[in-house]
Design a protein around this motif. Structure first.
Motif, mmCIF file in Angstrom:
data_model
loop_
_atom_site.group_PDB
_atom_site.id
_atom_site.type_symbol
_atom_site.label_atom_id
_atom_site.label_comp_id
_atom_site.label_asym_id
_atom_site.label_seq_id
_atom_site.Cartn_x
_atom_site.Cartn_y
_atom_site.Cartn_z
ATOM 1 N N UNK A 159 20.093 -26.541 7.770
ATOM 2 C CA UNK A 159 19.206 -27.486 8.790
ATOM 3 C C UNK A 159 19.602 -27.485 9.891
ATOM 4 N N UNK A 160 19.430 -26.731 10.929
ATOM 5 C CA UNK A 160 19.659 -26.894 12.327
ATOM 6 C C UNK A 160 18.552 -25.957 13.197
ATOM 7 N N UNK A 161 18.133 -26.656 14.039
ATOM 8 C CA UNK A 161 16.962 -26.268 14.906
ATOM 9 C C UNK A 161 17.540 -25.317 16.209
ATOM 10 N N UNK A 185 10.615 -26.379 5.296
ATOM 11 C CA UNK A 185 11.044 -27.067 6.944
ATOM 12 C C UNK A 185 12.022 -25.950 7.565
ATOM 13 N N UNK A 187 13.881 -23.481 9.935
ATOM 14 C CA UNK A 187 14.005 -22.968 11.125
ATOM 15 C C UNK A 187 14.713 -21.551 11.129
ATOM 16 N N UNK A 213 8.219 -33.904 3.297
ATOM 17 C CA UNK A 213 7.419 -32.632 4.047
ATOM 18 C C UNK A 213 6.169 -32.843 3.803
ATOM 19 N N UNK A 214 5.305 -32.164 4.710
ATOM 20 C CA UNK A 214 3.698 -32.119 4.451
ATOM 21 C C UNK A 214 3.304 -30.645 3.791
ATOM 22 N N UNK A 217 1.514 -28.066 5.765
ATOM 23 C CA UNK A 217 2.318 -26.997 6.442
ATOM 24 C C UNK A 217 3.444 -26.162 6.151
ATOM 25 N N UNK A 218 3.976 -26.696 4.809
ATOM 26 C CA UNK A 218 4.830 -25.987 4.072
ATOM 27 C C UNK A 218 4.366 -24.717 3.423
ATOM 28 N N UNK A 221 3.675 -22.186 5.937
ATOM 29 C CA UNK A 221 4.756 -21.559 6.395
ATOM 30 C C UNK A 221 5.226 -20.313 5.675
ATOM 31 N N UNK B 117 24.126 -26.807 23.924
ATOM 32 C CA UNK B 117 24.853 -26.231 22.664
ATOM 33 C C UNK B 117 25.465 -24.976 23.335
ATOM 34 N N UNK B 145 17.054 -28.584 25.024
ATOM 35 C CA UNK B 145 17.061 -28.774 23.613
ATOM 36 C C UNK B 145 17.624 -29.991 23.137
ATOM 37 N N UNK B 149 22.500 -31.559 17.093
ATOM 38 C CA UNK B 149 23.916 -31.360 17.495
ATOM 39 C C UNK B 149 24.360 -32.045 18.467
ATOM 40 N N UNK B 173 11.723 -30.089 20.903
ATOM 41 C CA UNK B 173 11.957 -30.234 19.382
ATOM 42 C C UNK B 173 11.972 -31.702 18.893
ATOM 43 N N UNK B 176 14.563 -32.695 16.284
ATOM 44 C CA UNK B 176 15.090 -31.672 15.238
ATOM 45 C C UNK B 176 14.445 -32.152 14.091
ATOM 46 N N UNK B 177 15.585 -32.337 13.227
ATOM 47 C CA UNK B 177 15.434 -32.902 11.744
ATOM 48 C C UNK B 177 15.688 -34.292 11.663
ATOM 49 N N UNK B 178 16.901 -34.810 12.087
ATOM 50 C CA UNK B 178 17.409 -36.170 11.724
ATOM 51 C C UNK B 178 17.368 -37.170 12.822
ATOM 52 N N UNK B 198 8.252 -28.379 18.960
ATOM 53 C CA UNK B 198 8.494 -27.048 18.497
ATOM 54 C C UNK B 198 9.451 -27.201 17.336
ATOM 55 N N UNK B 199 9.112 -26.719 16.273
ATOM 56 C CA UNK B 199 9.850 -26.434 15.030
ATOM 57 C C UNK B 199 10.089 -27.862 14.395
ATOM 58 N N UNK B 200 10.081 -28.808 14.622
ATOM 59 C CA UNK B 200 10.122 -30.388 14.161
ATOM 60 C C UNK B 200 9.302 -30.122 12.998
ATOM 61 N N UNK B 201 9.548 -30.339 11.708
ATOM 62 C CA UNK B 201 8.675 -30.157 10.627
ATOM 63 C C UNK B 201 8.099 -31.319 10.067
ATOM 64 N N UNK B 202 7.707 -32.082 11.030
ATOM 65 C CA UNK B 202 6.828 -33.332 10.283
ATOM 66 C C UNK B 202 5.478 -33.647 11.136
ATOM 67 N N UNK B 203 4.313 -33.239 10.960
ATOM 68 C CA UNK B 203 3.246 -33.498 11.431
ATOM 69 C C UNK B 203 2.873 -35.048 11.889
#
Lengths: 247, 262
Positions: A159-161, A185, A187, A213-214, A217-218, A221, B117, B145, B149, B173, B176-178, B198-203
Motif C-alpha cells: 500500500x504505497x501511492x 486498490x 497502485x 472499497x467500491x 471500481x475494483x 481495475x 519522497x 505528491x 509517506x 493523490x 493516498x490511502x490513509x 489520481x490513484x486514490x481508490x475511493x470514489x
C-alpha cells in the motif's frame, strides 16, 4: 465465472457495515458468481460472534458465499480453539488483519495460528501492505516459514501511492511460490500486469474489498487493465480463487 | 465487452472537456519505468481526454539535468494536447529558482511539481517555500505528491499552504490511502489548497470532498500513463457528482488554472 476473493460482513468498529443481503446485491449488480466473506472487526471486539455472523450468511447463501474465520493471534490457544470451532461452523479458511489486531505478521505470535492452518489445510488471507506490520517482505517471511500453507496477501502486498512497496512485493512473490496477491486498490495496474507477466497469472486474484472499497471500481481495475493476457484475466477474475480458496 | 474504448459520443460537444492534471513522461531504467508521451496520448484518447499535464518522474537539476527539456519536447511533439509542470529539486537554491523561471517564461510550463519522497525536502522548508512563491508570482500552481509517506502528508503540506497564502497548492493523490480524510480536513482550513484525485481508490471520498470543499477545489488526475486514465475517469464518474460539479472536476478547474498562468 467471477469470484470475489475478499469481502466483509458485519458492523465494524471503524464505522463500516455490511449485511449479507447488501453483499449479495452488490455481487448481483456486477455479475459476481461467488465471494469469500470475512468478518469486519466488531465494535465489541468479540471475533467469535463475528465469525458466527459470517457462518450464518454462508448457510443462507451456500451457492454464493464461502466463509473465512477471523482470529486474533494474540489470544494464543484461544485463537487456535476458535479456528477449531469455526471449522464446525463450516468456515473454510482464515483471515488475519495485522493492522486492526495490531500484530506483526512475521512475529512468532502468529505461529500457532499458522500451524493450525497447516494442520487443517486452510488457506490464509493476510491484510497486507500495512506499514511495520504486514509489508511485502514481512508477509513473505510468514510464507517462507509455512511453505505448505496457501497465503493470499491483500492489496497487492503493498500500500504505497509512490510505488515504493512494489519491489518488495515482487521479491516476496518471487521467493515464495505459496504466496499470492489480491488486486484491491493496487497502485498501479501495470504492477499487477507485470506480476502476471513475469510470475504467472495464477499468482493474482481479483478482490473487491467490499464494503471498504467500491466493487464497481475494483472489478473494472481488472477487467479494463490492458496488459493482462486473456487467459490470465480469466484466472484472475475467478479461476485462481476457485482453485485456492473455494475447495 | 471487457475493455471499452471511447466512442464518437464521448467526444460530443455536450460532453465535458476532460483535462488530466497528472501524467508522467520519463525514462527511469533503475525502476524499469519508461513512460512515453505517445503512450500518454494513446491512453488519453482511449478515455476521451482532451488535454493532459505531464511532468517527469525525477527532478531537475538532479538526478536529471535535462528533465525540463525532456518534458518540453514531449509537449512540442503533441501541440495542443500536452501542457507541462516543472519538477524541480528545492535543494538547489538560486539554480532551482532560475530553472523554474526558465520553465515558465521560456518553455511555457504551467506549474511546479514537487515530490518530497525523491528530494527529502520538507514542504514547508525555506528552499521549498521559495520555489512555491516563485511559481505563485506567475499564478502557476504547485502540485505536491501527497500520500502516506513522511514529508508528503496533508498536514505537512498544509504548513506550506499557510506560509504561502498567495499560492495555489494541489494535493496530488488527495492523501493516498490513509490520509484522505486529513487531506479534506486541511483543505477546509486552507482555501488555497485543492485536491487531485489520481490513484486514490475511493470514489465516495471524491464525492465527500466536493461536498465539503465545493466543486471548484477538486481536480481529476490519473498519474498515467502507468495508472489508467480510463479507470481514473471512471472513478470520478462513480462518485456520482451533479453534472456541473463533474464538469469542473474533470476539466473545468484545470482549464481555468492553465489559463491563469502569466
Amino acid at each position: 465465472m467471477i469470484v470475489d476473493s475478499l469481502t466483509f460482513l458485519g458492523v465494524s468498529l471503524f464505522g463500516r457495515r455490511a449485511s449479507a443481503p447488501e453483499l449479495i446485491a452488490a455481487m448481483d449488480e456486477l455479475g459476481v458468481d461467488r465471494a469469500v466473506v470475512c468478518p469486519l472487526k466488531p465494535a465489541d471486539y468479540r471475533l467469535e460472534a463475528a465469525n458466527d455472523t459470517v457462518a450464518d450468511a454462508v448457510r443462507a447463501h451456500r451457492t454464493r458465499l464461502v466463509g473465512f474465520a477471523r482470529v486474533d493471534p494474540w489470544l494464543g490457544e484461544g485463537a487456535v480453539a476458535e479456528i477449531e470451532r469455526a471449522l464446525t461452523l463450516g468456515l473454510r479458511g482464515l483471515f488475519l488483519h495485522p493492522w486492526e489486531e495490531t500484530f506483526c505478521v512475521a512475529a512468532p505470535v502468529v505461529d500457532p495460528v499458522l500451524e493450525a492452518a497447516q494442520r487443517h489445510r486452510l488457506p490464509v488471507i493476510v491484510a497486507s501492505g500495512y506499514p511495520w506490520l504486514s509489508e511485502g517482505l514481512q508477509v513473505a517471511d510468514l510464507a517462507r516459514r509455512f511453505p505448505d500453507v496457501t497465503i493470499v496477501a491483500t492489496n497487492g502486498a503493498q500500500i504505497n501511492i509512490s510505488g515504493l512497496g512494489q519491489l518488495d512485493a515482487e521479491l516476496a512473490l518471487t521467493s515464495c511460490p505459496n504466496l499470492h496477491i489480491q488486486t484491491t486498490g493496487v497502485y498501479r495496474e501495470d504492477f499487477l500486469e507485470g506480476v502476471a507477466s513475469r510470475l504467472g497469472g495464477e499468482r493474482v486474484l481479483f478482490a473487491s474489498g467490499f464494503p471498504f472499497f467500491d466493487p464497481r471500481l475494483e472489478l473494472r481495475r481488472v477487467q479494463w487493465a490492458p496488459g493482462f493476457a486473456a487467459e490470465a484475466r480469466e484466472q484472475i477474475l475467478g479461476g485462481n480463487a476457485a482453485r485456492l480458496l473455494l475447495h | 465487452m471487457l475493455f471499452p474504448r471511447h466512442t464518437a459520443s464521448d467526444m460530443r460537444p455536450d460532453r465535458p472537456v476532460i483535462v488530466d492534471s497528472h501524467l508522467h513522461v520519463d525514462h527511469v531504467p533503475a525502476l524499469g519505468w519508461s513512460l512515453e508521451a505517445a503512450e500518454c496520448i494513446r491512453r488519453m484518447d482511449e478515455a476521451g481526454i482532451a488535454k493532459g499535464i505531464v511532468m517527469s518522474i525525477v527532478d531537475a537539476p538532479e538526478v536529471n539535468p535535462g528533465a525540463l527539456e525532456l518534458v518540453a519536447e514531449a509537449c512540442a511533439a503533441f501541440p495542443g494536447r500536452l501542457e507541462a509542470y516543472a519538477r524541480i529539486h528545492p535543494w538547489y537554491g538560486d539554480d532551482a529558482v532560475a530553472l523554474l523561471e526558465r520553465a515558465i517564461t521560456e518553455l511555457g510550463f504551467k506549474g511546479l511539481k514537487l515530490h518530497p519522497v525523491t528530494t527529502i525536502a520538507h514542504p514547508a522548508g525555506e528552499d521549498t517555500l521559495r520555489l512555491i512563491r516563485a511559481a505563485a508570482a506567475h499564478a502557476a500552481p504547485t502540485l505536491f505528491h501527497c500520500g502516506d509517506e513522511p514529508l508528503t502528508t496533508p498536514l505537512a503540506i498544509a504548513r506550506a499552504a499557510a506560509a504561502c497564502p498567495e499560492a495555489t497548492i494541489v494535493l496530488g493523490h488527495m492523501g493516498g490511502y490513509f490520509h484522505v480524510d486529513e487531506a479534506i480536513a486541511v483543505a477546509e482550513r486552507h482555501e488555497n489548497l485543492l485536491l487531485e484525485t489520481s490513484a486514490m481508490p475511493f470514489p465516495a471520498k471524491i464525492r465527500e470532498a466536493v461536498g465539503r470543499l465545493g466543486p471548484e477545489r477538486v481536480l481529476y488526475g490519473s498519474d498515467g500513463p502507468a495508472c489508467s486514465p480510463l479507470l481514473e475517469v471512471e472513478k470520478v464518474r462513480l462518485a456520482a457528482l451533479d453534472p456541473l460539479a463533474e464538469e469542473l472536476v474533470l476539466g473545468g478547474n484545470a482549464q481555468r488554472m492553465l489559463e491563469a498562468v502569466v
